[in-house]
Design a protein around this motif. Structure first.
Motif, PDB file in Angstrom:
ATOM      1  N   SER A  23      81.619 -60.888  50.380  1.00  0.00           N
ATOM      2  CA  SER A  23      82.329 -59.896  51.177  1.00  0.00           C
ATOM      3  C   SER A  23      81.329 -58.565  50.894  1.00  0.00           C
ATOM      4  O   SER A  23      81.378 -57.537  51.907  1.00  0.00           O
ATOM      5  CB  SER A  23      83.683 -59.392  50.802  1.00  0.00           C
ATOM      6  N   SER A  28      84.223 -53.833  48.970  1.00  0.00           N
ATOM      7  CA  SER A  28      85.160 -54.686  49.058  1.00  0.00           C
ATOM      8  C   SER A  28      85.988 -55.086  47.804  1.00  0.00           C
ATOM      9  O   SER A  28      85.481 -54.788  46.950  1.00  0.00           O
ATOM     10  CB  SER A  28      84.369 -56.191  49.621  1.00  0.00           C
ATOM     11  N   ASP A  58      75.680 -55.599  48.721  1.00  0.00           N
ATOM     12  CA  ASP A  58      74.867 -55.556  49.853  1.00  0.00           C
ATOM     13  C   ASP A  58      75.894 -54.793  50.803  1.00  0.00           C
ATOM     14  O   ASP A  58      76.724 -55.193  51.299  1.00  0.00           O
ATOM     15  CB  ASP A  58      74.822 -56.902  50.383  1.00  0.00           C
ATOM     16  N   SER A  59      75.009 -53.763  51.471  1.00  0.00           N
ATOM     17  CA  SER A  59      75.847 -52.821  52.548  1.00  0.00           C
ATOM     18  C   SER A  59      75.578 -53.344  53.607  1.00  0.00           C
ATOM     19  O   SER A  59      76.619 -53.264  54.565  1.00  0.00           O
ATOM     20  CB  SER A  59      75.257 -51.429  52.418  1.00  0.00           C
ATOM     21  N   THR A  60      74.512 -54.054  54.025  1.00  0.00           N
ATOM     22  CA  THR A  60      74.523 -54.631  55.193  1.00  0.00           C
ATOM     23  C   THR A  60      75.532 -55.899  55.367  1.00  0.00           C
ATOM     24  O   THR A  60      76.073 -55.860  56.623  1.00  0.00           O
ATOM     25  CB  THR A  60      72.987 -55.453  55.314  1.00  0.00           C
ATOM     26  N   ALA A  68      78.195 -56.094  54.144  1.00  0.00           N
ATOM     27  CA  ALA A  68      79.501 -55.267  54.270  1.00  0.00           C
ATOM     28  C   ALA A  68      79.715 -54.658  55.785  1.00  0.00           C
ATOM     29  O   ALA A  68      80.736 -54.839  56.236  1.00  0.00           O
ATOM     30  CB  ALA A  68      79.717 -53.940  53.413  1.00  0.00           C
ATOM     31  N   ILE A  69      78.639 -54.240  56.362  1.00  0.00           N
ATOM     32  CA  ILE A  69      78.776 -53.988  57.735  1.00  0.00           C
ATOM     33  C   ILE A  69      79.071 -55.194  58.706  1.00  0.00           C
ATOM     34  O   ILE A  69      79.868 -55.043  59.315  1.00  0.00           O
ATOM     35  CB  ILE A  69      77.295 -53.478  58.287  1.00  0.00           C
ATOM     36  N   CYS A  70      78.387 -56.160  58.520  1.00  0.00           N
ATOM     37  CA  CYS A  70      78.615 -57.468  59.217  1.00  0.00           C
ATOM     38  C   CYS A  70      79.986 -57.902  58.954  1.00  0.00           C
ATOM     39  O   CYS A  70      80.810 -58.147  60.028  1.00  0.00           O
ATOM     40  CB  CYS A  70      77.868 -58.496  58.889  1.00  0.00           C
ATOM     41  N   ARG A  71      80.737 -57.964  57.732  1.00  0.00           N
ATOM     42  CA  ARG A  71      82.043 -58.231  57.512  1.00  0.00           C
ATOM     43  C   ARG A  71      82.968 -57.297  58.253  1.00  0.00           C
ATOM     44  O   ARG A  71      83.669 -57.610  58.681  1.00  0.00           O
ATOM     45  CB  ARG A  71      82.210 -58.052  55.897  1.00  0.00           C
ATOM     46  N   LEU A  72      82.653 -56.059  58.059  1.00  0.00           N
ATOM     47  CA  LEU A  72      83.535 -55.158  58.553  1.00  0.00           C
ATOM     48  C   LEU A  72      83.590 -55.112  60.188  1.00  0.00           C
ATOM     49  O   LEU A  72      84.914 -55.349  60.851  1.00  0.00           O
ATOM     50  CB  LEU A  72      83.118 -53.677  58.351  1.00  0.00           C
ATOM     51  N   VAL A  73      82.498 -55.220  60.997  1.00  0.00           N
ATOM     52  CA  VAL A  73      82.500 -55.360  62.413  1.00  0.00           C
ATOM     53  C   VAL A  73      83.271 -56.621  62.757  1.00  0.00           C
ATOM     54  O   VAL A  73      84.023 -56.672  63.498  1.00  0.00           O
ATOM     55  CB  VAL A  73      80.989 -55.433  63.049  1.00  0.00           C
TER      56      VAL A  73
END
Length: 146
Positions: free
Chosen positions: A134, A138, A10-12, A14-19
């Motif tokens: 994640s 990841s 899930d790329s969304t 991943a964005i939440c995790r990264l930010v």
């Protein structure tokens, strides 16, 4: 052990995790290394133990949860554990400091501190990662495929 690494592509997520990881790495670097105008490990430990009355072992865990948890989230390694550490730290911050101030951040400079709205957002993002993992791009995803 497999359930700790299990996640989707899930790329969304991943964005939440990264930010979340970037925000907490920067904040953790203030607390741990004194970067970005922070007081470093010694100064933060002194504040947490003397001003907030947090036992030294828990103060150290809170500092490391933010710094190492932020790094873990950025690369997506042990994301659930990193998110748990950050969520626990944010919950304690709300209960010990920010709940008495109220919900809102101190935008006008009229309050005696900051509210807990930021912490609430961080906790919810942590819950998302704790439940879903994640996500894409990841280390956890790479390990869960084997």
């Amino acid at each position: 052990m497999k359930s700790i690494f299990a996640t989707t592509n899930d790329s969304t997520l991943a964005i939440c995790r990264l930010v979340l990881g970037i925000v907490f790495f920067i904040h953790g670097a203030q607390l741990t290394l004194g970067w970005f105008g922070g007081y470093g490990f010694k100064g933060t430990m002194h504040f947490f133990t003397t001003q907030l009355g947090i036992p030294a072992v828990f103060a150290a865990l809170a500092i490391l949860a933010q710094f190492l948890g932020g790094l873990g989230l950025i690369v997506g390694f042990l994301g659930r554990i990193a998110a748990f550490g950050i969520a626990a730290t944010m919950l304690v911050a709300v209960l010990k400091v920010h709940l008495a101030v109220g919900f809102f951040m101190n935008w006008s400079g009229m309050q005696k501190g900051e509210g807990y709205e930021y912490h609430l957002l961080a906790i919810v993002l942590c819950l998302l990662i704790m439940v879903k993992g994640s996500g894409a791009l990841s280390i956890d995803r790479a390990l869960s495929k084997t």
